[in-house]
Write a protein that holds these residues in place. Structure first.
Motif, PDB file in Angstrom:
ATOM      1  N   ILE A 196      12.640 -13.145  10.191  1.00  0.00           N
ATOM      2  CA  ILE A 196      12.963 -12.292   9.038  1.00  0.00           C
ATOM      3  C   ILE A 196      12.339 -10.908   9.178  1.00  0.00           C
ATOM      4  CG2 ILE A 196      12.590 -12.031   6.535  1.00  0.00           C
ATOM      5  CD1 ILE A 196      12.714 -15.125   6.359  1.00  0.00           C
ATOM      6  N   LEU A 197      11.203 -10.837   9.864  1.00  0.00           N
ATOM      7  CA  LEU A 197      10.419  -9.605   9.929  1.00  0.00           C
ATOM      8  C   LEU A 197      10.869  -8.682  11.064  1.00  0.00           C
ATOM      9  CD1 LEU A 197       6.845 -11.142   9.475  1.00  0.00           C
ATOM     10  CD2 LEU A 197       8.410 -10.312   7.691  1.00  0.00           C
ATOM     11  N   THR A 198      10.519  -7.420  10.925  1.00  0.00           N
ATOM     12  CA  THR A 198      10.695  -6.468  12.016  1.00  0.00           C
ATOM     13  C   THR A 198       9.555  -6.667  13.020  1.00  0.00           C
ATOM     14  OG1 THR A 198       9.328  -4.747  10.994  1.00  0.00           O
ATOM     15  CG2 THR A 198      11.678  -4.794  10.401  1.00  0.00           C
ATOM     16  N   THR A 199       9.661  -6.044  14.170  1.00  0.00           N
ATOM     17  CA  THR A 199       8.634  -6.192  15.201  1.00  0.00           C
ATOM     18  C   THR A 199       7.264  -5.747  14.695  1.00  0.00           C
ATOM     19  OG1 THR A 199      10.277  -5.834  16.941  1.00  0.00           O
ATOM     20  CG2 THR A 199       7.972  -5.560  17.544  1.00  0.00           C
ATOM     21  N   THR A 200       7.209  -4.598  14.038  1.00  0.00           N
ATOM     22  CA  THR A 200       5.931  -4.094  13.511  1.00  0.00           C
ATOM     23  C   THR A 200       5.376  -5.032  12.448  1.00  0.00           C
ATOM     24  OG1 THR A 200       6.589  -1.804  13.924  1.00  0.00           O
ATOM     25  CG2 THR A 200       4.801  -2.163  12.357  1.00  0.00           C
ATOM     26  N   GLN A 201       6.231  -5.563  11.614  1.00  0.00           N
ATOM     27  CA  GLN A 201       5.790  -6.492  10.580  1.00  0.00           C
ATOM     28  C   GLN A 201       5.238  -7.780  11.194  1.00  0.00           C
ATOM     29  OE1 GLN A 201       9.460  -6.736   8.331  1.00  0.00           O
ATOM     30  NE2 GLN A 201       8.702  -5.349   6.739  1.00  0.00           N
ATOM     31  N   ILE A 202       5.842  -8.226  12.293  1.00  0.00           N
ATOM     32  CA  ILE A 202       5.351  -9.428  12.976  1.00  0.00           C
ATOM     33  C   ILE A 202       3.935  -9.202  13.494  1.00  0.00           C
ATOM     34  CG2 ILE A 202       5.658 -10.909  15.001  1.00  0.00           C
ATOM     35  CD1 ILE A 202       8.683 -10.534  14.669  1.00  0.00           C
ATOM     36  N   VAL A 203       3.685  -8.034  14.059  1.00  0.00           N
ATOM     37  CA  VAL A 203       2.350  -7.719  14.566  1.00  0.00           C
ATOM     38  C   VAL A 203       1.334  -7.786  13.428  1.00  0.00           C
ATOM     39  CG1 VAL A 203       0.897  -5.910  15.578  1.00  0.00           C
ATOM     40  CG2 VAL A 203       3.197  -6.328  16.486  1.00  0.00           C
ATOM     41  N   ARG A 204       1.684  -7.230  12.285  1.00  0.00           N
ATOM     42  CA  ARG A 204       0.768  -7.265  11.133  1.00  0.00           C
ATOM     43  C   ARG A 204       0.570  -8.699  10.636  1.00  0.00           C
ATOM     44  NH1 ARG A 204      -1.079  -3.116   8.463  1.00  0.00           N
ATOM     45  NH2 ARG A 204       0.538  -1.730   9.285  1.00  0.00           N
ATOM     46  N   PHE A 205       1.645  -9.472  10.613  1.00  0.00           N
ATOM     47  CA  PHE A 205       1.578 -10.872  10.187  1.00  0.00           C
ATOM     48  C   PHE A 205       0.678 -11.687  11.113  1.00  0.00           C
ATOM     49  CE2 PHE A 205       3.699 -15.048  11.154  1.00  0.00           C
ATOM     50  CZ  PHE A 205       3.191 -15.750  10.075  1.00  0.00           C
ATOM     51  N   LEU A 206       0.852 -11.532  12.416  1.00  0.00           N
ATOM     52  CA  LEU A 206       0.031 -12.275  13.374  1.00  0.00           C
ATOM     53  C   LEU A 206      -1.439 -11.874  13.279  1.00  0.00           C
ATOM     54  CD1 LEU A 206       2.348 -12.351  16.536  1.00  0.00           C
ATOM     55  CD2 LEU A 206       1.865 -14.214  14.921  1.00  0.00           C
ATOM     56  N   ALA A 207      -1.683 -10.602  13.045  1.00  0.00           N
ATOM     57  CA  ALA A 207      -3.064 -10.138  12.880  1.00  0.00           C
ATOM     58  C   ALA A 207      -3.690 -10.777  11.641  1.00  0.00           C
ATOM     59  CB  ALA A 207      -3.100  -8.621  12.775  1.00  0.00           C
TER      60      ALA A 207
END
Length: 236
Positions: A196-207
């Motif tokens: 569902i997320l964009t690439t940048t959002q995924i990075v923030r989510f994983l962090a």
């Protein structure tokens, strides 16, 4: 039994090294978030792939443990008592991933928000289905016939030792299936969140997920060290 006793220190070592690796990846994720304007999509996707591979290695190692002794995985000695309060069938509740992503301060499009809400309902239904199966299994465990059989494990009483061992083996097999179902739901939920997320959002989510996991572990270790009166605690 030898391989069962060896699995505990082996997994202790694996987990310690894995947590060090997770902290390393967290630093990379935060660095990329700090300099997003200087990052390109391929580099971010490569980092995401590396982090997910790291998590995949953890699930593979944990699966080896519960296939040897599922009861050990359900109350793992390699976690502090504080960490164990967060466990649901040998891992985090799948819905935690959705709660974390919604608390990251991300701006979602209306479509993203709607998809996350639908996924939340779907995941809760999946959790309930597994929890209901666990409750039925627990009722069987505390039933008088099962209690009598489990007390007989390893003892020969009128030739019924094999029956007791078989009952406990069957219980272990049923629990292993539930843990596998829980792991599947965990993985599926995270994969759908990332879809569902964009690439940048995924990075923030994983962090955010890594930060939460590391903080829980550090806090649990700190509490146990304080209880022991140990001032020299090595983290993570």
């Amino acid at each position: 039994m030898d391989h069962l006793t060896q699995s505990q220190p082996d997994f202790h070592t694996f987990l310690r090294n894995w947590m060090i690796g997770l902290e390393h990846y967290l630093h990379q994720l935060l660095h990329h978030l700090e300099f997003l304007d200087q990052q390109d999509e391929p580099k971010l996707k490569q980092l995401i792939h590396q982090v997910m591979t790291h998590y995949h290695e953890y699930f593979l190692a944990k699966a080896q443990v519960y296939r040897q002794n599922v009861f050990l995985a359900l109350s793992p000695p390699w976690f502090s008592s504080y960490e164990r309060t967060f466990l649901w069938l040998a891992g985090f509740r799948p819905g935690l991933a959705i709660r974390v992503v919604k608390s990251c301060g991300l701006e979602f499009t209306s479509d993203q928000a709607e998809m996350l809400d639908r996924l939340s309902v779907e995941t809760k239904d999946g959790e309930k289905m597994i929890t209901d199966r666990l409750a039925r299994l627990e009722r069987q465990v505390v039933a008088p016939p099962m209690l009598a059989l489990t007390r007989m494990v390893g003892k020969e009483v009128n030739g019924f030792v094999n029956q007791a061992d078989t009952a406990v083996d069957r219980l272990a097999e049923d629990m292993e299936v539930l843990v596998e179902c829980a792991d599947y739901l965990r993985g599926k939920t995270v994969a759908k969140v990332m879809g569902i997320l964009t690439t940048t959002q995924i990075v923030r989510f994983l962090a955010a997920m890594a930060q939460l996991q590391l903080r829980i572990r550090q806090w649990g270790q700190l509490r146990e060290a304080e209880a022991r009166g140990d001032a020299n605690l090595n983290l993570p």
